[in-house]
Structures are given as C-alpha cells and as structure tokens.
Enzyme design. Structure first.
Site, short mmCIF file in Angstrom:
data_model
loop_
_atom_site.label_atom_id
_atom_site.label_comp_id
_atom_site.label_asym_id
_atom_site.label_seq_id
_atom_site.Cartn_x
_atom_site.Cartn_y
_atom_site.Cartn_z
N CYS A 62 30.05 0.95 6.68
CA CYS A 62 29.51 1.91 5.04
C CYS A 62 30.17 3.18 5.58
O CYS A 62 30.69 4.15 4.18
CB CYS A 62 28.68 2.52 4.81
N ASP A 64 29.06 6.14 6.99
CA ASP A 64 28.51 7.07 7.30
C ASP A 64 28.08 7.52 8.73
O ASP A 64 28.38 6.09 9.82
CB ASP A 64 26.68 6.02 7.21
N CYS A 92 22.36 6.17 4.05
CA CYS A 92 20.71 6.58 3.64
C CYS A 92 19.35 5.71 3.61
O CYS A 92 19.14 6.69 4.61
CB CYS A 92 21.43 4.65 2.26
N CYS A 139 22.29 -0.47 8.47
CA CYS A 139 22.05 1.41 8.37
C CYS A 139 20.68 1.38 9.53
O CYS A 139 21.21 2.24 10.35
CB CYS A 139 21.44 1.55 7.05
S1 FES Z 1 24.30 2.64 3.71
FE1 FES Z 1 25.34 3.85 5.34
S2 FES Z 1 23.80 4.28 6.11
FE2 FES Z 1 22.60 2.70 5.06
#
Ligand code: FES
Length: 228
Positions: A62, A64, A92, A139
């Site tokens: 993702c 992140d 998230c 995540c």
């Molecule tokens: S969608 Fe990126 S950490 Fe959960």
C-alpha cells in the site's frame, strides 16, 4: 458492544472476524478500535529519542511506512530487554492498532527480552486484538518488521554484527527475477493459492522448475501470517 467475535466460516482465513449480525463487511473488535482511537506509545515528539535504536519499513502492498524507536537495556545477567517502544506511521487503522498493541506487549512486565520479541508471531498480536480482517494482515506486520529493523540497528551499534540479519531477497524465478519477498507480499495481500500468486507475480511462467518451491513458500507464509 463487547469483544466477542464469530470466526468467519466461508472463504475467510484464520484471523478473520465477522460481525455477529453476519452482515457483509469488515468488523473491528472493541480492542482494535480502542488502540486505533487511543494509540499507546505513539511518538509525539522525537526529542529525547535521538539515541534510540531506529527501524523503518515500507509496505509494498500500500506504500505506507512505519518507524519504530527502541530503548534497550542490558541487565547484569546479560539479558537485553526492550524498555521503551515508540512508533509513528502513515498506515491505516489496522496498522495503528496492531503496532499500538505490539508496543504494549514488548514493554509490559518490565520489558521483553529481545529474543522473545523477535519470536513474536503475527498471530500473537491478532489474539490480543481479538482478530483482524484477513485482508488487513499486511498492515499488521508493518510494526513487527520495523521492530526487527530497530533490533538490527541495536545489534549493529552494540557490535553484535554476527546477529545482524540482512533482508536480502532470495531469487526464486531466475528468468523473471522474482524473489521470496515478492511471494511473501503476494500472500500478505491475500493470494493464498499458486494461481492467485501467479496472477499477481507471474512467478513460474518464466521458469516452471521453481513452482514446487513457490508452493512451499506459499504454505510457509500462510502458516506464518494466517496460521493456516
Ligand atoms: S493499508 Fe497501508 S498500512 Fe493498512
């Protein structure tokens, strides 16, 4: 609402929880929501953490990122304990709740010895949270990976170079240059069969001789992250 959850019965993997109403959709336990709305050990101010051991990872799934600061103390008997675990993320709700819980687990009861922290499994965090939707497992491993990265920083800075593990990918499909990390990320994103992993990575289409090894890796990562 209480924390009771019902294991999913259809195509969901272990770690999934569903709403007691059986309505379609995700369900987060009260524990997950509590750690999301009131995260523990979130680092507000980096002042005072300049000498902490630092770990940082990103999620290929993702984009992140997660950053972890550790303070580690060595006791008279040689036990190295994690006395402080702070973190920050752009992730998230699932990443926030999982890392918040992980930070509690490794610092409670006077701090966890490093070896015990490295032996924690994603399922251990899930159990304390009461479960997470399977598609959010990628995540929940961000905090754990950042913790490992920070421990490696500690090993390097404390001269324990023999304990440093470098996250180098092992080439599985030599034609398409696909590594075990690529397979791991595909499984974390929900690909739980060879066909699904191939749909994401094309592994084995360039070098079919690697398929038995790919199947072994899929089994290994499913067990590691989903316990099934
Ligand atoms: S969608 Fe990126 S950490 Fe959960």
């Amino acid at each position: 609402m209480n924390n009771s959850v019902t294991p999913a019965t259809n195509d969901a993997r272990k770690g999934d929880v569903v709403a007691p109403t059986k309505e379609k959709g995700w369900f987060y336990t009260d524990t997950v929501k509590d750690h999301f709305f009131h995260p523990k050990n979130f680092l507000e101010d980096e002042a005072g953490y300049g000498d902490a051991y630092l770990g940082m990872v990103g999620s290929p799934a993702c984009g992140d990122a997660m950053k972890v600061w550790l303070k580690i103390e060595k006791e008279a008997d040689g036990t190295e304990r994690i006395k402080d675990f702070k973190w920050k993320t752009f992730g998230c709700a699932s990443a926030i709740a999982s890392t918040s819980m992980l930070s509690v687990m490794v610092t409670e009861n006077g701090g966890m010895p490093i070896e015990a922290a490295l032996a924690l499994r994603p399922q251990d965090i899930m159990e304390r949270l009461g479960g997470l939707p399977a598609r959010k497992v990628h995540c929940s491993v961000l905090g754990d990976k950042a913790l490992r990265s920070a421990v490696m920083d500690y090993y390097r800075k404390s001269g324990q170079i023999d304990k440093v593990e470098v996250e180098a990918g092992r080439l599985i499909d030599k034609v398409l240059k696909i590594t075990d990390h690529d397979i791991e990320e595909a499984v974390l994103e929900g690909a739980d069969t060879l066909e699904k992993v191939q749909a994401r990575t094309k592994v084995g289409t360039g070098d079919p001789s690697c398929i038995p090894e790919v199947e072994n890796l899929i089994r290994f990562y499913k067990e590691k992250y989903f316990g099934a």
